[in-house]
Every structure is written in C-alpha cells, then in structure tokens.
Write an enzyme that holds these catalytic residues in place. Structure first.
Site, mmCIF file in Angstrom:
data_model
loop_
_atom_site.group_PDB
_atom_site.id
_atom_site.type_symbol
_atom_site.label_atom_id
_atom_site.label_comp_id
_atom_site.label_asym_id
_atom_site.label_seq_id
_atom_site.Cartn_x
_atom_site.Cartn_y
_atom_site.Cartn_z
ATOM 1 N N HIS A 157 92.496 52.947 17.650
ATOM 2 C CA HIS A 157 92.503 51.473 17.593
ATOM 3 C C HIS A 157 91.206 50.912 18.190
ATOM 4 O O HIS A 157 91.235 50.135 19.146
ATOM 5 C CB HIS A 157 93.734 50.903 18.316
ATOM 6 C CG HIS A 157 94.048 49.493 17.911
ATOM 7 N ND1 HIS A 157 95.329 49.012 17.790
ATOM 8 C CD2 HIS A 157 93.244 48.445 17.602
ATOM 9 C CE1 HIS A 157 95.297 47.735 17.442
ATOM 10 N NE2 HIS A 157 94.040 47.372 17.317
ATOM 11 N N ARG A 185 97.255 46.987 11.040
ATOM 12 C CA ARG A 185 98.168 47.241 12.150
ATOM 13 C C ARG A 185 99.012 48.471 11.815
ATOM 14 O O ARG A 185 99.308 48.712 10.629
ATOM 15 C CB ARG A 185 99.104 46.049 12.364
ATOM 16 C CG ARG A 185 98.460 44.906 13.112
ATOM 17 C CD ARG A 185 98.310 45.259 14.599
ATOM 18 N NE ARG A 185 97.702 44.200 15.362
ATOM 19 C CZ ARG A 185 96.398 44.085 15.617
ATOM 20 N NH1 ARG A 185 95.546 44.957 15.134
ATOM 21 N NH2 ARG A 185 95.947 43.116 16.365
HETATM 22 C C1 GLV Z 1 92.455 44.238 17.581
HETATM 23 O O1 GLV Z 1 93.204 44.946 17.009
HETATM 24 C C2 GLV Z 1 92.513 42.804 17.579
HETATM 25 O O2 GLV Z 1 93.545 42.257 17.148
HETATM 26 O O3 GLV Z 1 91.546 42.164 17.995
#
Ligand code: GLV
Length: 306
Positions: free
Chosen positions: A269, A221
């Site tokens: 991401h 994260r």
């Molecule tokens: C992506 O970052 C998820 O948490 O699935």
C-alpha cells in the site's frame, strides 16, 4: 474555531507551520485530549475516532488525510467529508501506475521469475501502440494516469460511473460500457473509490471478460479485489501478471498464497502517500473556500460515496 489534526509529529509540524503562516485566524491543535471539543470545526484524521459521531458537536468539515474515505463509515450529523486532493498523492499514484503498466507491457513479472531461475529466454515483443490500457475510475487519479500514459502511445480507454470526456481516451460508463471496455483491454488499471457498488468488482466474471493474458494494476482498495479469483485467473493464464498494491486484509497474512504467486508484484500500500507540504496548502485553501461559502475541493457526496 479550531482545526484539529490527528497525525504523526512530522506531518503535524508541517501543517502547524503552514497554518500559522497562511490561516492564522483559525486555531490549530494536534492533541485530541487537550482541545476543547466544542471548538473543533475542522478535523483531519486518517483513522476515525470511535466516538466521532458525538465527540465534536460543532464539526463542519472532516478531512481525510488521504485520498481514500471508505474508512469513514458513519459521519457526525451536520459535518461534511472531504477527501484529500493534492498534487503530492496524485503524482505518486500516477508514477506507481505508470510503473505497473510499463512493467506489464514489458513482461516484467515473467522476466523476474526467469531471473530467479537463471533462465535467459527472450519472449514475444509488443509495442505500446499495440497495447490497450483500460482505466477504471476517471477522477483526479485516473485523469493524471491517462495524461501520463498518453505520450507512450498506448491505446487508452477509461470507465467511470458518470459519462466523462478526456482527450485521447475512449471513455465508457455504466454496465454496458464496462463490458465493452474490458473486451478491449490488455492492461486494466483500478483506481476506483471503494463503495458498495465497486466492492469486489475485480472478480472472476470481470477477469473472464478481459482478453486472455491481460494484466492488472490494482492501486484502488483491497476491497475491490476478489483475491481468490485473481489467483485462479493467474493460474489458468486468463491473467498473465499483476501489480497489487492493496489487499484485504492489510497487511496480507504471512501464509497468503499471493505472496508466492510468481506473476504478482506485491507492494505494501505505497502507491499513494499524502505529501504534507502540498496537503497543508490544499487544506488551507479548502477551509478558505468553505469560509467564503464555496464547496471544498474533494467534497464527498454522501449518496455517491466519493
Ligand atoms: C492512500 O491509499 C490514500 O487514500 O491516500
């Protein structure tokens, strides 16, 4: 008894089909405005509604659409939080991390930079059995990554909060274990959950504990990483390259220096993404487990944060 899913139309359609076929005894809804809030026992969402704590008085299970659950800062009393555990997201994260580890192993950031400047220059070689890969986080994702990296012959180690044992992986835990692993890690992979304890764990002190010239694959994260410390470590040569999939904030602002750091491969991401078909099947299974008194897979322990 209703399952309410708040997601985009294609995902809702897949869930609707799977629920109609495999769990017809539970009602299915996708419109928060139309559903009777008192009927909602199960809610699946990525973004928590603002009035989550009070809106669904009979909520039993709150499912995150993704593997991460750090966006759920507060929970309705009596409801349990479940993170997404399903093979679709696991396999994508595994693939991304293998790409990052191989990219750093084969000096991809340096060669991409050379290509930009039309430089044909051969660097040093190292073989996989000479590279030490350290994985932060040995849950569902860390285990899949370790299993995928093993056949390449990398020297594998891993670190987790509680002691683990994985074949072919030197497993460490606790603060001492972390320092010991870092000192022996050429490529560091972050797959930790974001908790109060792991926020900014990827900081200047941690980078200084790695051997000079180490690499980083960050698929955790954004909140794990002190981005200024990363830039400084890359500038000084303490780190030689990084694959960064998550930032803080997201999207990364247009003027952020990470965009221009030549040793960073930056992705928006995309390391993991829930696959609707397998996620729907996993959710049906979890509701069935819950209905028969078993804990759902991916149940978050409140005090632990994952
Ligand atoms: C992506 O970052 C998820 O948490 O699935």
């Amino acid at each position: 008894m209703t399952f309410l899913i708040l997601s985009y139309p294609a995902r809702v359609a897949t869930f609707r089909q799977v629920f109609a076929r495999d769990l017809p005894e539970v009602g299915f809804a996708d419109d928060a405005g139309a559903v009777d809030a008192a009927d909602v026992r199960y809610l699946m969402t990525w973004v928590p509604p603002e009035d989550l704590e009070t809106r669904y008085p009979n909520l039993e299970l709150l499912f995150s659409t993704g593997a991460g659950i750090d966006q759920f800062a507060t929970m309705p009393a009596g409801a349990k939080l479940v993170r997404m555990v399903e093979e679709g997201v696991t396999s994508l994260v595994r693939d991304y991390v293998v790409m990052g580890v191989l990219g750093l192993h084969r000096d991809l950031p340096a060669y991409l930079e050379q290509q930009k400047h039309k430089i044909w220059k051969v660097g040093d070689f190292a073989w996989a059995d000479q590279r030490r890969v350290g994985i932060l986080g040995l849950g569902e994702l860390g285990l899949a990554v370790a299993n995928a990296l093993r056949p390449f012959g990398f020297q594998l180690s891993g670190w987790s909060r509680s002691p683990k044992s994985i074949a072919g992986v030197a497993c460490h835990h606790g603060a001492d274990g972390l320092s010991a692993m870092l000192a022996q890690t050429d490529i560091l992979v972050c797959l930790l959950p974001l908790t109060a304890e792991t926020r900014h764990i990827l900081n200047a002190t941690l980078f200084a504990r790695l051997p000079r010239g180490a690499g980083l694959v960050q698929a955790g994260r954004g909140g794990h990483l002190d981005q200024d410390a990363l830039l400084a470590a890359l500038d000084s040569g303490q780190l030689s390259g990084a694959f960064i999939d998550v930032t803080d904030p997201e999207p990364l602002p247009a003027d952020h220096p990470l965009w221009h750091q030549p040793r960073v491969v930056l992705t928006p991401h995309i390391a993991g993404h829930t696959r609707s078909e397998t996620a729907a099947a996993a959710t049906v299974e979890n509701i069935r487990r819950h209905l028969s008194g078993l804990p759902p897979k991916g149940l978050v322990e409140p005090g632990r944060g994952y």
